[in-house]
Write a protein that holds these residues in place. Structure first.
Motif, PDB file in Angstrom:
ATOM      1  N   ALA A 115       6.068   6.971   1.060  1.00  0.00           N
ATOM      2  CA  ALA A 115       7.251   6.685   1.675  1.00  0.00           C
ATOM      3  C   ALA A 115       7.203   5.038   1.876  1.00  0.00           C
ATOM      4  CB  ALA A 115       7.601   7.386   2.916  1.00  0.00           C
ATOM      5  N   ALA A 116       5.961   4.806   2.323  1.00  0.00           N
ATOM      6  CA  ALA A 116       5.498   3.071   2.216  1.00  0.00           C
ATOM      7  C   ALA A 116       5.621   2.487   0.960  1.00  0.00           C
ATOM      8  CB  ALA A 116       4.275   2.929   2.951  1.00  0.00           C
ATOM      9  N   ALA A 117       5.303   3.409  -0.029  1.00  0.00           N
ATOM     10  CA  ALA A 117       5.136   2.438  -1.490  1.00  0.00           C
ATOM     11  C   ALA A 117       6.378   2.275  -1.701  1.00  0.00           C
ATOM     12  CB  ALA A 117       4.388   3.414  -2.313  1.00  0.00           C
ATOM     13  N   CYS A 118       7.391   3.112  -1.436  1.00  0.00           N
ATOM     14  CA  CYS A 118       8.687   2.753  -1.989  1.00  0.00           C
ATOM     15  C   CYS A 118       9.587   1.804  -1.305  1.00  0.00           C
ATOM     16  CB  CYS A 118       9.653   4.103  -1.582  1.00  0.00           C
ATOM     17  SG  CYS A 118       9.143   5.425  -2.961  1.00  0.00           S
ATOM     18  N   ARG A 119       9.104   1.124  -0.037  1.00  0.00           N
ATOM     19  CA  ARG A 119       9.758   0.077   0.525  1.00  0.00           C
ATOM     20  C   ARG A 119       9.478  -1.424   0.002  1.00  0.00           C
ATOM     21  NH1 ARG A 119       7.769   2.184   6.061  1.00  0.00           N
ATOM     22  NH2 ARG A 119       8.840   4.335   6.292  1.00  0.00           N
ATOM     23  N   THR A 120      10.007  -2.312   0.172  1.00  0.00           N
ATOM     24  CA  THR A 120       9.861  -3.610  -0.448  1.00  0.00           C
ATOM     25  C   THR A 120       9.318  -4.351   1.003  1.00  0.00           C
ATOM     26  OG1 THR A 120      12.014  -4.200   0.402  1.00  0.00           O
ATOM     27  CG2 THR A 120      11.751  -3.321  -1.950  1.00  0.00           C
ATOM     28  N   ALA A 121       8.483  -5.189   0.691  1.00  0.00           N
ATOM     29  CA  ALA A 121       7.722  -5.897   1.718  1.00  0.00           C
ATOM     30  C   ALA A 121       8.638  -6.956   2.174  1.00  0.00           C
ATOM     31  CB  ALA A 121       6.639  -6.787   0.943  1.00  0.00           C
TER      32      ALA A 121
END
Length: 101
Positions: free
Chosen positions: A73-79
């Motif tokens: 899930a964190a990999a799909c978020r943008t920074a």
């Protein structure tokens, strides 16, 4: 009429000897009895460890899947970063471009 004897009365003689024999037996046999009971306890501890190991294995698997899901899930978020919207800038006014009155 009293009869006196030269030997004192010992009513606890046989009872005392029996108590001493029981105490000696308890002291002598305590070690082997405790060793047998300890061996039985260690052998039965294996039966107690299996359910505990099963619970630990299930908890480890659940933790693994939760961590993996959070990383995906964190990999799909943008920074978080400032967004460049490309807004127009206001040019400074010059003397030539001022409207005449």
């Amino acid at each position: 009429m009293t009869t006196s004897s030269s030997r004192p009365s010992r009513p606890w003689g046989p009872l005392g000897a029996g108590a001493a024999a029981i105490a000696a037996c308890a002291v002598c046999c305590a070690g082997p009895i405790l060793a047998v009971l300890g061996g039985v306890g260690v052998a039965s501890a294996g039966a107690l460890w299996m359910p505990v190991l099963t619970v630990l294995a299930v908890a480890a698997m659940a933790a693994f899947f939760v961590v993996r899901r959070r990383r995906r899930a964190a990999a799909c978020r943008t920074a978080p970063a400032p967004a460049d919207l490309g807004m127009p800038t206001i040019r400074p006014t010059s003397q030539d471009s001022t409207p005449s009155r």
